[in-house]
Design an enzyme around this catalytic site. Sequence first.
Site, PDB file in Angstrom:
ATOM      1  N   ASN A   8      -1.918  -4.797   2.392  1.00 18.97           N
ATOM      2  CA  ASN A   8      -1.450  -3.466   2.006  1.00 18.97           C
ATOM      3  C   ASN A   8      -1.744  -3.256   0.523  1.00 18.97           C
ATOM      4  OD1 ASN A   8      -0.096  -1.078   1.583  1.00 18.97           O
ATOM      5  ND2 ASN A   8       1.956  -1.933   1.842  1.00 18.97           N
ATOM      6  N   LYS A  10      -1.353  -0.567  -1.135  1.00 22.17           N
ATOM      7  CA  LYS A  10      -0.437   0.416  -1.729  1.00 22.17           C
ATOM      8  C   LYS A  10      -1.228   1.423  -2.570  1.00 22.17           C
ATOM      9  CE  LYS A  10       3.343  -2.849  -1.392  1.00 22.17           C
ATOM     10  NZ  LYS A  10       4.595  -3.394  -1.961  1.00 22.17           N
ATOM     11  N   HIS A  92       7.426   1.278   6.022  1.00 18.30           N
ATOM     12  CA  HIS A  92       7.548   0.310   4.929  1.00 18.30           C
ATOM     13  C   HIS A  92       8.788   0.628   4.108  1.00 18.30           C
ATOM     14  CE1 HIS A  92       6.602  -1.909   1.242  1.00 18.30           C
ATOM     15  NE2 HIS A  92       5.769  -2.623   1.969  1.00 18.30           N
ATOM     16  N   GLU A  94       9.340   0.901   1.100  1.00 21.86           N
ATOM     17  CA  GLU A  94       9.137   1.874   0.027  1.00 21.86           C
ATOM     18  C   GLU A  94       9.164   3.296   0.576  1.00 21.86           C
ATOM     19  OE1 GLU A  94       5.490   0.287  -1.400  1.00 21.86           O
ATOM     20  OE2 GLU A  94       6.470  -1.462  -2.267  1.00 21.86           O
ATOM     21  N   GLU A 162       9.944  -7.508   6.486  1.00 25.64           N
ATOM     22  CA  GLU A 162       9.801  -7.569   5.034  1.00 25.64           C
ATOM     23  C   GLU A 162      11.153  -7.380   4.367  1.00 25.64           C
ATOM     24  OE1 GLU A 162       5.622  -6.548   3.266  1.00 25.64           O
ATOM     25  OE2 GLU A 162       6.709  -4.732   3.715  1.00 25.64           O
ATOM     26  N   GLY A 168       7.374  -8.243  -3.862  1.00 22.42           N
ATOM     27  CA  GLY A 168       6.917  -8.193  -5.251  1.00 22.42           C
ATOM     28  C   GLY A 168       7.813  -8.885  -6.252  1.00 22.42           C
ATOM     29  N   SER A 207       6.252 -11.418  -0.888  1.00 20.29           N
ATOM     30  CA  SER A 207       5.868 -12.514  -1.796  1.00 20.29           C
ATOM     31  C   SER A 207       5.155 -13.648  -1.067  1.00 20.29           C
ATOM     32  CB  SER A 207       7.098 -13.034  -2.550  1.00 20.29           C
ATOM     33  OG  SER A 207       7.629 -12.041  -3.406  1.00 20.29           O
ATOM     34  N   GLY A 229       0.452  -7.429  -3.015  1.00 17.63           N
ATOM     35  CA  GLY A 229      -0.374  -7.649  -4.201  1.00 17.63           C
ATOM     36  C   GLY A 229      -1.448  -8.707  -4.035  1.00 17.63           C
TER      37      GLY A 229
END
Length: 245
Positions: A8, A10, A92, A94, A162, A168, A207, A229
Amino acid sequence: MRNLLAGNWKMNGLASSLAEIDMLKELTGSATCDIVVCPPFTLIEKAAEQVRGSHIAIGAQDCHSKPSGAFTSDISASMLCDVGARFVILGHSERRAVYHESNLTVARKAAAAHGAGLTSIICVGETRAERDDGVALDVVRRQLRGSLPATATGCNTALAYEPVWAIGTGLVPTLEQIDEIHQSLRHILVQELGEEGRAVRILYGGSVKSSNAASIFDVADVNGALVGGASLKASDFAEIISAAA
């Protein structure tokens, strides 16, 4: 079942970032798992052309629940299919937190994705406060039951656990905590979908990195990962993929 590794990106990535996908193709040519890269909307068409005929698929990070209409700035599932996407991430944390998406909204989006021929990756996960209060299981169970549409099958749906507090942050649940959640999610999937529920892949996200991926993939009912990330750099993502292969 084959592990599924989804990256992902993002809100990251310009045209120059597509070079990472070429590198990922080279580094993972012998992988025995399914690999998906989900770049921003602006790169989906070019990325899909880039991976055509390869072992990598392209996905999106969201879609609307309607096929078309007066929804300024939104993207429909059929539009995503039209430019080559095969997967879409939905619900997600977010999106749930920042845009206040409800379980019902996620379920409607997933049904739209299935109707257009996309595979949905439905996300669930608890906050730090919910984990500390001992209600993590209740939260993810409620999210799953509310976000899973009647159209879900083992072929068109994956699930991603998640924990919000791990995304993150560098923090990761213990293997026992991951195992507890994944077993509970599998139980609900079988309750809701029957034998089809055994075929739904349950990913872990939050993570994930090369140093912890192998131990996470060894947990029962962990069928891959949703990587944030660490998926932006092909070399980092390839190391995680190799741990799942």
